[in-house]
Design an enzyme around this catalytic site. Structure first.
Site, short mmCIF file in Angstrom:
data_model
loop_
_atom_site.label_atom_id
_atom_site.label_comp_id
_atom_site.label_asym_id
_atom_site.label_seq_id
_atom_site.Cartn_x
_atom_site.Cartn_y
_atom_site.Cartn_z
N HIS A 82 -1.52 8.94 6.41
CA HIS A 82 -2.38 8.40 5.38
C HIS A 82 -3.36 8.99 5.10
O HIS A 82 -3.91 9.73 5.95
CB HIS A 82 -2.53 6.84 6.01
CG HIS A 82 -2.86 5.78 4.83
ND1 HIS A 82 -4.12 5.81 4.07
CD2 HIS A 82 -2.08 4.99 4.00
CE1 HIS A 82 -4.07 5.02 3.36
NE2 HIS A 82 -2.97 4.54 3.15
N ASP A 135 4.83 1.72 4.89
CA ASP A 135 6.07 1.88 4.23
C ASP A 135 7.02 2.15 5.46
O ASP A 135 8.36 2.03 5.18
CB ASP A 135 6.02 3.12 3.39
CG ASP A 135 5.13 2.72 2.05
OD1 ASP A 135 4.38 3.49 1.55
OD2 ASP A 135 5.57 1.74 1.52
#
Ligand code: SDX
Length: 434
Positions: free
Chosen positions: A311, A369
């Site tokens: 991320h 996700d």
């Protein structure tokens, strides 16, 4: 908007010996910012920050993320507390208005959203133009962008009333349009929203009921849907939210701005990762292949990335992934799929990756996700609907951020500059001389 005090300064010293004082602004929590809006006027120089890794684009009160500590707050409330204790429209109210609603405010808000869940009947004809096998996100980009052709009475962003109606319409109609995209792809009739249902119940009913028989929405799945929508609702100035803000900064109508956000979210590096995770797990097939894929993910010459990992901001476990993993356990157990091979494979993949030096050094952890697709697949959503669901949830964040941008007195059209390293001016040669 509270004026940030300018009592601290950074000094920029340039090779020509000139020094420039740049104001340092402090927020309520999080890193200070160095204000550079007059830098070009003062120094004839731009800053350069591809991917905006160190650039703040706006002031905001909506969401705060601490990437090192893995903290996510919406208007000051921790994401895990909101996911455990609220339904989706309660969090939507919070994101839009800045406070959690009391009982009366919640019931009024629910009613206002619920009465906008139907779409103009002409819109159902719009789907006829698509191939049945079109990707659901392609349909969403087209249909949501077309809403401005149906709701002319809520496109003037300078009119607060129109902005409020457009905001409600977008939040209310996204699940209806998403379910229509799904029904169209499987050749089943569209299911109309029912005002007796909550937001998540309505969505599940429109997705999975058929006219031929009664359908009871499972309360466990409704609660899981609320949690999944809450976990995806907003996330500071991510790529799709920045797309919505940039589109909105030109004065574009809200439906066009949200369609732009949907397009950006579709990318596999962003919201498209949930679908990519499922495809990756299917390619890995079983635990014996995990190490081979970890090696591929670490190979800088191999474009393969471990989808659902890493991320830009989180250099710790994504707090949303923690709740998602727990929800996956609950949903799979409810559905009697606790031994779902893909879930076991995902947990094994996470375990091996988190023990690997490459992932530890680069602080790559599961993100929102990584587990969402496993839950959605178990609930009956096909992979090409996963990012659509993300878009349904993120519409609340996009709308909240879009309104905040329009109300920001410092707001102006977004127009970044560049470092030009192309050809210098040169003489034109007619084609017969080239
Ligand atoms: C979302 O911005 C948001 O908030 C987004 C989001 C939201 O709610 O809006 O949180 C939703 O988009 C989550 C992210 C979903 N995407 C994926 O899961 C795709 C896989 N992840 C990677 O593509 C990547 O991690 C990104 C795109 C998410 C972040 O990319 P960055 O900012 O370039 O990552 P980084 O700078 O932290 O990477 C550091 C290093 C790099 O290697 P070096 O250049 O230092 O050698 O780690 C590598 C990266 O190449 N790396 C990975 C990796 N992610 C980063 N290597 C292998 N597998 C990965 N998944």
């Amino acid at each position: 908007m509270s004026k940030n005090k300018k009592t601290k300064y950074a000094t920029l010293s340039l090779p020509d010996g000139k020094n420039y004082k740049l104001p340092i602004l402090s927020g309520t929590i999080g890193p200070d910012v160095i204000e550079i809006k007059n830098l070009y006027n003062d120094t004839d120089k731009f800053t350069y920050d591809p991917g905006y890794t160190s650039t703040g684009s706006c002031k905001s009160k909506i969401t705060y993320i601490d990437g090192e500590k893995g903290i996510l707050l919406h208007r000051g409330y921790k994401i895990d507390e909101l996911a455990e204790n609220c339904d989706f429209l309660e969090v939507a109210y919070l994101l839009l208005n800045g406070e959690l609603p009391n009982k009366k405010e919640k019931s009024q808000f629910d009613k206002k959203i619920t009465t906008h869940t139907m779409v103009n009947e002409q819109l159902s004809l719009f789907f006829r133009g698509f191939r049945r096998d079109a990707h659901a996100m392609a349909v969403m980009c087209g249909v949501v962008g077309a809403l401005s052709a149906f709701y002319h009475d809520s496109t003037d962003i300078t009119d607060n009333k129109q902005r409020l109606i457009a905001s409600r319409r977008l939040i209310a109609k996204m699940p209806t349009i998403a379910a229509m995209a799904y029904k169209f792809s499987i050749g089943q009739p569209f299911i109309y929203p029912k005002n007796k249902f909550s937001y998540s119940e309505n969505f599940l009913n429109m997705m999975f009921s058929v006219p031929a028989e009664d359908y009871d929405v499972d309360p466990v799945l409704t609660k899981a849907m609320d949690k999944i929508l809450i976990l995806h609702a907003d996330h500071e100035q991510n790529a799709s939210t920045s797309t919505v803000r940039l589109a909105g900064s030109s004065g574009a109508n809200p439906f066009a701005c949200i369609a732009a956000g949907i397009a950006s979210l579709w990318g596999p590096a962003h919201g498209g990762a949930n679908e990519a995770v499922i495809h990756m797990l299917s390619d890995i097939k079983n635990i014996n292949n995990v190490r081979k894929y970890i090696i591929k993910a670490k190979d800088t010459n191999d474009p393969f990335r471990l989808m659902g990992f890493g991320h830009r901001v989180y250099k710790n476990y994504d707090p949303r992934a923690k709740v998602m993993k727990k929800t996956a356990d609950e949903v799979l157990r409810t559905l009697g799929k606790e031994n779902e091979p893909m879930f076991k494979l995902a947990r094994e993949l996470e375990k091996i990756a988190l023990e690997d030096d490459y992932f530890v050094e680069k602080k790559l952890y599961p993100n929102v996700d990584f587990y969402s697709g496993i839950i959605l697949q178990a609930m009956g959503f096909p992979p090409n609907l996963f990012t659509v669901l993300f878009a349904v949830a993120r519409t609340v964040g996009w709308v909240a951020q879009w309104n905040e941008m329009i109300e920001d007195p410092e707001q102006k059209i977004g127009r970044p500059r560049q470092l030009y390293d192309g050809a210098k001016e040169r003489k034109f040669l007619p084609i017969d001389k080239r």
